[in-house]
Structures are given as structure tokens and as C-alpha cells.
Design a protein around this motif. Structure first.
Motif, mmCIF file in Angstrom:
data_model
loop_
_atom_site.group_PDB
_atom_site.id
_atom_site.type_symbol
_atom_site.label_atom_id
_atom_site.label_comp_id
_atom_site.label_asym_id
_atom_site.label_seq_id
_atom_site.Cartn_x
_atom_site.Cartn_y
_atom_site.Cartn_z
ATOM 1 N N UNK A 111 0.843 -1.201 0.000
ATOM 2 C CA UNK A 111 0.000 0.000 0.000
ATOM 3 C C UNK A 111 0.888 1.266 0.000
ATOM 4 N N UNK A 112 2.066 1.187 0.617
ATOM 5 C CA UNK A 112 2.955 2.358 0.649
ATOM 6 C C UNK A 112 3.678 2.510 -0.690
ATOM 7 N N UNK A 113 4.054 1.386 -1.281
ATOM 8 C CA UNK A 113 4.677 1.440 -2.609
ATOM 9 C C UNK A 113 3.681 1.991 -3.634
ATOM 10 N N UNK A 114 2.448 1.487 -3.576
ATOM 11 C CA UNK A 114 1.429 1.929 -4.543
ATOM 12 C C UNK A 114 1.127 3.415 -4.350
ATOM 13 N N UNK A 115 1.118 3.866 -3.117
ATOM 14 C CA UNK A 115 0.849 5.282 -2.872
ATOM 15 C C UNK A 115 1.962 6.166 -3.488
ATOM 16 N N UNK A 116 3.225 5.729 -3.369
ATOM 17 C CA UNK A 116 4.333 6.492 -3.990
ATOM 18 C C UNK A 116 4.214 6.450 -5.521
ATOM 19 N N UNK A 117 3.798 5.308 -6.057
ATOM 20 C CA UNK A 117 3.602 5.204 -7.515
ATOM 21 C C UNK A 117 2.467 6.126 -7.970
ATOM 22 N N UNK A 118 1.378 6.139 -7.193
ATOM 23 C CA UNK A 118 0.225 7.008 -7.529
ATOM 24 C C UNK A 118 0.673 8.474 -7.576
ATOM 25 N N UNK A 119 1.469 8.896 -6.579
ATOM 26 C CA UNK A 119 1.926 10.296 -6.526
ATOM 27 C C UNK A 119 2.740 10.641 -7.766
ATOM 28 N N UNK A 120 3.635 9.733 -8.145
ATOM 29 C CA UNK A 120 4.488 9.999 -9.311
ATOM 30 C C UNK A 120 3.648 10.033 -10.598
ATOM 31 N N UNK A 121 2.700 9.092 -10.704
ATOM 32 C CA UNK A 121 1.840 9.041 -11.906
ATOM 33 C C UNK A 121 1.067 10.354 -12.046
ATOM 34 N N UNK A 122 0.617 10.901 -10.918
ATOM 35 C CA UNK A 122 -0.185 12.132 -10.957
ATOM 36 C C UNK A 122 0.645 13.333 -11.396
ATOM 37 N N UNK A 123 1.973 13.233 -11.263
ATOM 38 C CA UNK A 123 2.835 14.376 -11.587
ATOM 39 C C UNK A 123 3.262 14.404 -13.053
ATOM 40 N N UNK A 124 2.933 13.384 -13.824
ATOM 41 C CA UNK A 124 3.402 13.322 -15.217
ATOM 42 C C UNK A 124 2.357 13.902 -16.162
ATOM 43 N N UNK A 125 2.751 14.937 -16.907
ATOM 44 C CA UNK A 125 1.748 15.643 -17.713
ATOM 45 C C UNK A 125 1.270 14.829 -18.919
ATOM 46 N N UNK A 126 2.116 13.958 -19.462
ATOM 47 C CA UNK A 126 1.625 13.186 -20.624
ATOM 48 C C UNK A 126 1.079 11.817 -20.228
ATOM 49 N N UNK A 127 0.704 11.681 -18.947
ATOM 50 C CA UNK A 127 -0.001 10.475 -18.501
ATOM 51 C C UNK A 127 -1.429 10.878 -18.126
ATOM 52 N N UNK A 128 -2.379 10.414 -18.936
ATOM 53 C CA UNK A 128 -3.785 10.770 -18.699
ATOM 54 C C UNK A 128 -4.456 9.640 -17.952
ATOM 55 N N UNK A 129 -5.032 9.954 -16.810
ATOM 56 C CA UNK A 129 -5.653 8.912 -15.973
ATOM 57 C C UNK A 129 -7.166 8.895 -16.169
ATOM 58 N N UNK A 130 -7.715 7.721 -16.360
ATOM 59 C CA UNK A 130 -9.173 7.554 -16.379
ATOM 60 C C UNK A 130 -9.545 6.754 -15.140
ATOM 61 N N UNK A 131 -10.273 7.400 -14.237
ATOM 62 C CA UNK A 131 -10.635 6.763 -12.971
ATOM 63 C C UNK A 131 -11.857 5.875 -13.215
ATOM 64 N N UNK A 132 -11.616 4.756 -13.867
ATOM 65 C CA UNK A 132 -12.733 3.911 -14.309
ATOM 66 C C UNK A 132 -12.198 2.511 -14.606
ATOM 67 N N UNK A 133 -13.093 1.649 -15.078
ATOM 68 C CA UNK A 133 -12.665 0.331 -15.528
ATOM 69 C C UNK A 133 -12.833 0.218 -17.024
ATOM 70 N N UNK A 134 -12.021 -0.617 -17.662
ATOM 71 C CA UNK A 134 -12.246 -0.922 -19.078
ATOM 72 C C UNK A 134 -13.382 -1.934 -19.126
ATOM 73 N N UNK A 135 -14.461 -1.588 -19.819
ATOM 74 C CA UNK A 135 -15.614 -2.496 -19.872
ATOM 75 C C UNK A 135 -15.546 -3.390 -21.107
ATOM 76 N N UNK A 136 -14.962 -2.875 -22.199
ATOM 77 C CA UNK A 136 -14.836 -3.665 -23.433
ATOM 78 C C UNK A 136 -13.548 -3.278 -24.142
ATOM 79 N N UNK A 137 -12.863 -4.269 -24.663
ATOM 80 C CA UNK A 137 -11.580 -4.038 -25.347
ATOM 81 C C UNK A 137 -11.631 -4.778 -26.680
ATOM 82 N N UNK A 138 -11.402 -4.036 -27.775
ATOM 83 C CA UNK A 138 -11.463 -4.675 -29.098
ATOM 84 C C UNK A 138 -10.228 -4.365 -29.913
#
Ligand SMILES: Cc1cc2nc3c(=O)[nH]c(=O)nc-3n(C[C@H](O)[C@H](O)[C@H](O)COP(=O)(O)OP(=O)(O)OC[C@H]3O[C@@H](n4cnc5c(N)ncnc54)[C@H](O)[C@@H]3O)c2cc1C
Length: 398
Positions: A111-138
């Protein structure tokens, strides 16, 4: 799914430790990346012994400085035969200074490792986060189309399937999986103890599986106790006092008095290997690509190497003007991963089977093998190096 709104170079599906690492590794080298991952607190109390190049990889991602003070150094690993059988293996002790290292690695709560990863992911401008699930993949001819749970559609030239054991990405790619359910379950919990661990991790081998005590910062350790499912159910139902006593007895009191901390989880164990690592514009990483029992702390370490390799292969492909989802690029990723994953899965399976076997010749073979490793320096050093990372691997992490 033809009404596609946005297109990315790569979309990563799944925000566990592997998916977050892959998304950061891709985005920080300039790859236009989307991450589809629900924001939710990490759900269990697993810890990870980060070995070999894993910490260097996390340093390269600028994640390690966000969590290193929450990790405990691992300097010595002990294997203790606690089977009580007629033919027992001698204790084997691996020490990092024997192979010129200051530490084998670090143990950290996920949980502490994931929290540090989350913080870093949030700081990257060319990483777009979708707070959702993939429902279909084609997978289509030139893109992979993805529909989210909220109906939004997006597409990418490559999808990285970091969506765990029941991977929708794997299913969408048409990749089958070889699965063997083991008659074992792992119980995880953390303990405080009255004696210091001195950065020594100790694995007791019982006839039902290993029980390992891995250092955490301070006078604390994480416990992974593998046993028959019925025994795991009995243990998880004990009171704090009873579980503390049971764990202390299992540890032969090497850490003194034990006191369990709140929170316990149980994981049914299995071995899973997909028939392919990548296909139809989809590359698999982490538990979508391999599930192994927690022996030798290999699962997430392999997952981080998947993340590093997929990022390296994609970066090189884009730099030379290639389509990152083209079959040739997917083949390069698969060949980068195959030997590591297949050989480790095999070694873990053999180690586990040899422990459980009631067959006397198998027990003798196991005891002789461990005796050889314990008493013959070059073999012990080889086992240590191979346990940390594959020897053929050059420093491609990061
Ligand atoms: C008891 C135990 C101890 C372990 N100890 C160690 C150790 O010491 N060292 C080590 O290296 N490994 C260890 N492992 C293995 C390690 O825990 C796993 O390899 C690792 O947690 C897997 O991470 P992951 O990101 O691949 O998968 P997960 O953590 O399962 O993440 C997958 C994510 O994808 C999400 N997801 C699923 N479907 C979708 C979808 N359709 N759309 C969007 N998101 C989706 C899920 O919600 C989840 O968040 C251990 C395992 C166990 C069981």
C-alpha cells in the motif's frame, strides 16, 4: 465501438503496482500514455521484497525517494527445514556481502509502494488517468478500441494489460492460459516483536509450504504463511492472542514475543502461465502474464521487469518510427520476457513440489540440493545472483 474519441500511443489497463510502474515508465520517456485505473485504497496487507534491479528501476521512475524511508533492508536470507521429516535439509544462509552487495533488497508494504507510484503518476503531464474500468476491449487492424464503464471510448496503438489474474485484456487478445490451482493458501499479516530482526529474513519450510518472516522498519516483520487451505482458514479465524502465539511457535521464537497487528488476508494459490505474452496489439504484464506462489519473492519483481521491458521496447519502436502495436514489436517484448518468466515459474514450481512431496527419494534430493548450496560457496553465490535477477539480463531496468 467505432466512435472513438481520443487516441494514445499506449493505454495501460489496471492500476496495481505493475500497471502504475508501466504507465510511469512509458510516460516519462515521452510516450503519450493513458492509464485506466480506479482510484481506490490498496486492498490488502501484502508486502514485497524488492530484489535485484527492482529498486534501481523505481529510482529511475523517481518513485523510490517517495517510499524508501518506509522500506526495510534485507541483508541475510535463511532457509530453515522445519518439516520434521526423517531426511531434513541443513539450514542455508544467504548473505548479501558474499556477493559484494550492501543489501539484497528492501521489503515494503504494497500500500505504501502503490501510494508512492500514484503520486508519481499524478505528476506526469503526458499520462492521462481515467478513474474507471475498461468495460470492453477490441483489438482492430490499426488500433485497440476501449470502452470505459462510463461509456467513454478511447483508442491506442498498443494496450498494456496490467489487469491482474482475471485479465480482460488477455481475453480480448484471445490468449489462453494454463492454470493449476494448488492445494495451498497464503495467510498474510504483520507482527511486532520483542527482539530485533537484524535485517534477516527467515523462511521456515513446513510440509504444507513455507512460512516466511520478512523484516519491516523497526521491530516489525511481515508474515506470509503458506499452508493447506483448511489450516489457513483455521489460522485466519484465531483471535489476535492465539495467532500471535501460533506465529511465535512457528518462528521458534527467533524474534522473541510476537504481537499481530490488525489486518489479515488469505490468498488461494495457483500457477498461471498464458500461452503468449502479447498478441493482437495487446501486451501482458504482471499477474496477467504470470501467477506464481509466494516462494522466493519473485512475482512483483518479475512484474517490474515486464514493465521496464515493455517501456523499453515501445520507446525504441517509436524512436525508429515503428507502430508500437505491430506484431514485430510485440514479438520483441515477448522474447524479452519469455526466458525469465518461464524459468522462474518452473523453479518455483519445483521448489514447492519438492517441499510438499511425501516421496522419500524426492525429499532426499531436496535435502542434498540444499546441502550442496549451503556448503559449496560458488553454487550458493550463483543461487543468490539468480534469485535476484536473471544473469543474462543486462541493466535494462529504468
Ligand atoms: C501472499 C503473497 C505474497 C507475495 N509476496 C511477494 C514478494 O515478496 N515479492 C514479489 O515480487 N511478489 C510477491 N507477491 C506477488 C505480488 O503480490 C503480485 O505479483 C503483484 O501484487 C501483482 O501486481 P499486478 O499489478 O500485476 O496485479 P494486481 O495488483 O492484481 O493489479 C491489477 C489491477 O487491475 C485492476 N483491473 C482489473 N480489471 C480491470 C479492468 N477491466 N479495467 C481497469 N482495471 C482493472 C484491478 O482492480 C487491480 O487494481 C506475493 C503474492 C502473494 C499472494
Amino acid at each position: 465501438m467505432s466512435d472513438v474519441d481520443v487516441t494514445y500511443d499506449v493505454v495501460v489497463v489496471g492500476g496495481g503496482p505493475t500497471g502504475l510502474s508501466a504507465a510511469i515508465a512509458l510516460a516519462q520517456t515521452g510516450v503519450g500514455t493513458a492509464l485506466i485505473a480506479r482510484r481506490a485504497p490498496y486492498a490488502d496487507n501484502r508486502t514485497t521484497a524488492l530484489l535485484g534491479g527492482s529498486v534501481d528501476f523505481l529510482r529511475g521512475l523517481d518513485v523510490w525517494r517517495g517510499c524508501q524511508d518506509k522500506a526495510a533492508e534485507l541483508r541475510v536470507m535463511r532457509l530453515v527445514d522445519d518439516t520434521g521429516r526423517l531426511i531434513r535439509a541443513p539450514e542455508v544462509r544467504f548473505s548479501c556481502d558474499e556477493i559484494g552487495l550492501d543489501v539484497f533488497g528492501y521489503n515494503i508494504e504494497n500500500r505504501l509502494l502503490v501510494s508512492a507510484l500514484e503520486d508519481r503518476a499524478a505528476a506526469l503531464s503526458n499520462l492521462t488517468r481515467f478513474d474507471d474500468e475498461a468495460a470492453a476491449i477490441s483489438p482492430e487492424e490499426e488500433i485497440v478500441a476501449i470502452r470505459l464503464g462510463n461509456g467513454v471510448s478511447l483508442s491506442a496503438r498498443l494496450a498494456v494489460g496490467a489487469d491482474g489474474r482475471h485479465s480482460l485484456c488477455r481475453e480480448a487478445a484471445g490468449i489462453g492460459v494454463k492454470r493449476r490451482v494448488l492445494d495451498q493458501a497464503a495467510l498474510t499479516f504483520n507482527v511486532g516483536h520483542s527482539r530485533p530482526h537484524r535485517n534477516i529474513s527467515t523462511e521456515f519450510h513446513t510440509p504444507q509450504g513455507p512460512c516466511v518472516f520478512v523484516p519491516l522498519p523497526g521491530d516489525r516483520s511481515s508474515v506470509v504463511w503458506v499452508s493447506a487451505p483448511k489450516e489457513a482458514e483455521r489460522l485466519i479465524a484465531l483471535s489476535d492472542e492465539e495467532l500471535s502465539q501460533a506465529a511465535e511457535a512457528q518462528s521458534h521464537s527467533i524474534l522473541g514475543r510476537l504481537k499481530v497487528e490488525p489486518g489479515r488476508h488469505m490468498f488461494p494459490l495457483a500457477i498461471e502461465q498464458p500461452h503468449e505474452f502479447a498478441r493482437a496489439r495487446i501486451a501482458l504484464v504482471g499477474e496477467a502474464a504470470h501467477v506464481v506462489p509466494p516462494i522466493g519473492a519473485q512475482g512483483l519483481n518479475m512484474g517490474l521487469r515486464d514493465a521496464a521491458d515493455v517501456a523499453n521496447v515501445v520507446r525504441a519502436a517509436l524512436a525508429s518510427g515503428e507502430d508500437p502495436g505491430a506484431s514485430a514489436v510485440l514479438d520483441r517484448y515477448a522474447s524479452a520476457r519469455r526466458a525469465d518468466v518461464v524459468s522462474r515459474t518452473f523453479a518455483i514450481d519445483v521448489a514447492n513440489r519438492s517441499l510438499l512431496s511425501a516421496f522419500l527419494p524426492m525429499q532426499s534430493l531436496r535435502a542434498a540440493g540444499l546441502h550442496l548450496i549451503g556448503s559449496f560457496g560458488p553454487l550458493r553465490r550463483l543461487a543468490m545472483r539468480e534469485g535476484l535477477a536473471p544473469s543474462w539480463r543486462t541493466s535494462r531496468l529504468g
